[in-house]
Design a protein around this motif. Structure first.
Motif, PDB file in Angstrom:
ATOM      1  N   GLY A 123      31.433  71.430  17.975  1.00 23.52           N
ATOM      2  CA  GLY A 123      32.038  71.665  19.287  1.00 23.52           C
ATOM      3  C   GLY A 123      31.070  72.095  20.367  1.00 23.52           C
ATOM      4  N   VAL A 124      29.857  72.472  20.001  1.00 22.41           N
ATOM      5  CA  VAL A 124      28.889  72.930  21.010  1.00 22.41           C
ATOM      6  C   VAL A 124      27.683  71.999  21.079  1.00 22.41           C
ATOM      7  N   ALA A 125      27.880  70.750  20.705  1.00 27.50           N
ATOM      8  CA  ALA A 125      26.768  69.793  20.709  1.00 27.50           C
ATOM      9  C   ALA A 125      26.119  69.682  22.083  1.00 27.50           C
ATOM     10  N   ALA A 126      26.931  69.810  23.146  1.00 28.29           N
ATOM     11  CA  ALA A 126      26.392  69.658  24.495  1.00 28.29           C
ATOM     12  C   ALA A 126      25.394  70.755  24.853  1.00 28.29           C
ATOM     13  N   LEU A 127      25.466  71.892  24.168  1.00 27.39           N
ATOM     14  CA  LEU A 127      24.566  73.000  24.470  1.00 27.39           C
ATOM     15  C   LEU A 127      23.231  72.887  23.741  1.00 27.39           C
ATOM     16  N   GLU A 128      23.152  71.978  22.798  1.00 27.49           N
ATOM     17  CA  GLU A 128      21.922  71.852  22.014  1.00 27.49           C
ATOM     18  C   GLU A 128      20.729  71.470  22.891  1.00 27.49           C
ATOM     19  N   GLY A 129      20.985  70.650  23.907  1.00 30.88           N
ATOM     20  CA  GLY A 129      19.897  70.212  24.781  1.00 30.88           C
ATOM     21  C   GLY A 129      19.208  71.368  25.468  1.00 30.88           C
ATOM     22  N   ALA A 130      19.975  72.364  25.880  1.00 31.91           N
ATOM     23  CA  ALA A 130      19.377  73.523  26.552  1.00 31.91           C
ATOM     24  C   ALA A 130      18.453  74.286  25.607  1.00 31.91           C
ATOM     25  N   VAL A 131      18.855  74.371  24.343  1.00 27.98           N
ATOM     26  CA  VAL A 131      18.009  75.048  23.360  1.00 27.98           C
ATOM     27  C   VAL A 131      16.719  74.258  23.144  1.00 27.98           C
ATOM     28  N   ARG A 132      16.846  72.948  23.015  1.00 26.65           N
ATOM     29  CA  ARG A 132      15.661  72.109  22.840  1.00 26.65           C
ATOM     30  C   ARG A 132      14.690  72.280  24.011  1.00 26.65           C
ATOM     31  N   GLN A 133      15.221  72.256  25.224  1.00 22.68           N
ATOM     32  CA  GLN A 133      14.365  72.374  26.401  1.00 22.68           C
ATOM     33  C   GLN A 133      13.646  73.714  26.435  1.00 22.68           C
ATOM     34  N   ALA A 134      14.368  74.779  26.080  1.00 23.89           N
ATOM     35  CA  ALA A 134      13.755  76.104  26.078  1.00 23.89           C
ATOM     36  C   ALA A 134      12.624  76.185  25.057  1.00 23.89           C
ATOM     37  N   LEU A 135      12.849  75.593  23.891  1.00 24.90           N
ATOM     38  CA  LEU A 135      11.806  75.601  22.864  1.00 24.90           C
ATOM     39  C   LEU A 135      10.597  74.779  23.308  1.00 24.90           C
TER      40      LEU A 135
END
Length: 206
Positions: A5-17
């Motif tokens: 349900g939170v797949a859309a938020l994964e991109g923000a984590v990737r970008q931060a890393l």
């Protein structure tokens, strides 16, 4: 580690890393709502084979409980069912856990407990080794949640399960069992109540 349900938020984590020169070693997205013993054990098997240096858990209470429990089982072996009860996990997980909560109901990002379910119902595992190493509580992560889970989580922050018996319960006031809880529950309710409806209404109306 996240739920679907939170797949859309994964991109923000990737970008931060990536901004920090890091990358994801893998993604586990098979988290179950109200995690079962079997689901935690499957996640532990995945983590045991992972070459990651840190575990990031993105989601609500079920996701965080899964990550906490699975990380420990990946280190100590067996099944999470072996550790139901108090302080049975012998050592900390190999992977330090960073918790990114997207809801505000359980407080799992700061607790020493994980709740799992088996055929007979929900069970609790208590251990200091379950507590995440870091909790990054960002209100913007909740902003993208649907109105239903958002409101339910914030109601959970002031539910009777957190400070029983609460001021709205049928128990005598002040409670004969713990008279200091009534004013504490009132303070929680006053702090959270003004913030719940606007957030839910904003999501409901786009």
């Amino acid at each position: 580690l996240r739920d679907p349900g939170v797949a859309a938020l994964e991109g923000a984590v990737r970008q931060a890393l990536e901004r920090g020169g890091l990358s994801l070693a893998g993604v586990y997205d098979q988290v179950e709502s109200n995690p079962s013993v079997a689901s935690v054990d499957r996640c532990a098997a995945f983590l045991r084979e992972s070459r990651a240096a840190v575990l990031i858990a993105l989601g609500g209470g079920s996701t965080l409980d899964t990550a906490k429990a699975a990380a420990c089982v990946a280190e100590v072996g067996g099944s999470i069912a072996d550790y139901v009860g108090f302080d049975l996990i012998p050592r900390p997980a190999r992977l330090p856990l960073v918790a990114l909560p997207t809801t505000a109901g359980t407080g799992s990002e700061a607790s020493r407990v994980s709740v799992v379910a088996d055929a007979t119902g929900k069970k609790a595992v208590y251990s200091d080794h379950l507590t995440p190493r870091v909790a990054l509580v960002d209100p913007q992560l909740s902003a993208g949640m649907p109105p239903g889970p958002l409101s339910a989580g914030r109601c959970g922050a002031t539910s009777p399960s957190r400070w029983p018996p609460c001021w709205w319960s049928a128990w005598p006031s002040p409670s004969p069992s713990s008279p200091n809880l009534d004013p504490r529950s009132l303070d929680e309710h006053r702090a959270c109540r003004p913030r719940r409806p606007p957030a839910a209404a904003q999501r409901a109306h786009g």
